[in-house]
Design a protein around this motif. Structure first.
Motif, mmCIF file in Angstrom:
data_model
loop_
_atom_site.group_PDB
_atom_site.id
_atom_site.type_symbol
_atom_site.label_atom_id
_atom_site.label_comp_id
_atom_site.label_asym_id
_atom_site.label_seq_id
_atom_site.Cartn_x
_atom_site.Cartn_y
_atom_site.Cartn_z
ATOM 1 N N LEU A 12 0.841 -1.193 0.000
ATOM 2 C CA LEU A 12 0.000 0.000 0.000
ATOM 3 C C LEU A 12 0.884 1.253 0.000
ATOM 4 C CD1 LEU A 12 -2.761 0.316 2.753
ATOM 5 C CD2 LEU A 12 -2.117 2.106 1.192
ATOM 6 N N PHE A 23 -7.233 0.011 -0.909
ATOM 7 C CA PHE A 23 -7.864 0.757 0.167
ATOM 8 C C PHE A 23 -8.576 2.004 -0.350
ATOM 9 C CE2 PHE A 23 -5.465 -1.930 2.885
ATOM 10 C CZ PHE A 23 -6.197 -1.981 4.054
ATOM 11 N N ALA A 27 -10.523 5.070 4.274
ATOM 12 C CA ALA A 27 -9.853 4.316 5.332
ATOM 13 C C ALA A 27 -8.974 5.205 6.200
ATOM 14 C CB ALA A 27 -9.009 3.199 4.719
ATOM 15 N N ILE A 185 -7.582 -0.394 9.264
ATOM 16 C CA ILE A 185 -7.558 -1.602 8.432
ATOM 17 C C ILE A 185 -8.871 -2.372 8.598
ATOM 18 C CG2 ILE A 185 -6.394 -3.801 8.029
ATOM 19 C CD1 ILE A 185 -3.821 -2.445 9.111
ATOM 20 N N GLN A 191 -13.203 -0.448 4.628
ATOM 21 C CA GLN A 191 -12.024 0.347 4.297
ATOM 22 C C GLN A 191 -11.524 0.100 2.880
ATOM 23 O OE1 GLN A 191 -12.072 2.053 6.864
ATOM 24 N NE2 GLN A 191 -12.275 0.801 8.686
ATOM 25 N N THR A 192 -12.002 -0.958 2.270
ATOM 26 C CA THR A 192 -11.506 -1.286 0.938
ATOM 27 C C THR A 192 -12.462 -0.782 -0.134
ATOM 28 O OG1 THR A 192 -12.513 -3.459 1.214
ATOM 29 C CG2 THR A 192 -10.156 -3.296 1.591
#
Ligand SMILES: [Ca+2]
Ligand SMILES: [Ca+2]
Ligand SMILES: [Ca+2]
Ligand SMILES: [Ca+2]
Length: 217
Positions: A12, A23, A27, A185, A191-192
């Motif tokens: 990331l 993400f 997030a 997370i 969060q994705t």
């Protein structure tokens, strides 16, 4: 799963393209609530939103105040998640990622809160080494007890990061722990992004799962 998540967050930070795949912008922390920054790089808003740090900044430590903010000796920064929340994974996987950056790894005291007034201390986060330049993860589940009533259904909106006083304070601009961004997370589905190309994500996860363990330590 822990190994995959560690690699996933590592990628990331290392690759903007992958970050956009994995993400969602939401997030990341959204608002500054309170702060006391004892440094030259004292713009708290540079710790909001998606992480800006790139690995090519590490060698000469060339990053500006628009990339991150420095807490200074004993300084702190309290942030709020507005369009997302922080939750526990239910196991020892990392639940929160603090993008502490720069050529010197520096430690942070981390606290989380539901309401911004009552706080849960979730320990000291300390980057393993300068080569782990994308920050450090925090597992919050280990701090849930019957006594405090927190469990995997609890959602936290506030994170406070504080400099412990055990860091490097020689460079005033970058004194103490340096924060580029803070990301939740878990809960993972919140969060994705909804990935438009599921095959890409599956390939990425498959590739990460096959990485030799030593590459991720
Ligand atoms: Ca957010
Ligand atoms: Ca966890
Ligand atoms: Ca520093
Ligand atoms: Ca930043």
């Amino acid at each position: 799963m822990r190994l995959i998540m560690f690699c996933l967050v590592a990628s990331l930070a290392a690759s903007t393209a992958r970050a956009e795949i994995l993400f969602h912008d939401r997030a990341f922390a959204d608002a500054v609530v309170d702060y006391n920054l004892i440094s030259g790089y004292n713009d708290p808003t540079s710790a909001l939103g998606r992480n800006d740090w790139t690995a090519d900044m590490v060698g000469v430590n060339q990053w500006g105040s628009e990339i991150g903010t420095s807490l200074g000796n004993g300084g702190y920064l309290t942030m709020e998640f507005v369009d997302n929340e922080v939750g526990g994974s239910g196991d020892s996987d990392k639940d929160l990622w603090v993008f502490e950056i720069g050529g010197i790894p520096e430690e942070l005291q981390i606290e989380i809160s539901i309401d911004g007034s009552s706080w849960l201390d979730v320990g000291v986060a300390d980057r393993a080494s300068a080569t782990v330049d994308y920050g450090v993860g925090v597992d919050i589940d280990q701090y849930f007890t019957v006594g405090n009533g927190y469990d995997t259904s609890t959602r936290f909106r506030y994170v406070r990061v504080s400099d412990t006083g055990n860091n490097s304070y020689n460079m005033f601009n970058k004194a103490g722990a340096d924060i580029d961004a803070v990301a939740a997370i878990y809960p993972l589905s919140n969060q994705t992004t909804s990935v438009p190309e599921p095959a890409t994500l599956l390939l990425l996860l498959f590739g990460l799962a096959l990485l030799p363990r030593r590459r991720c330590r």
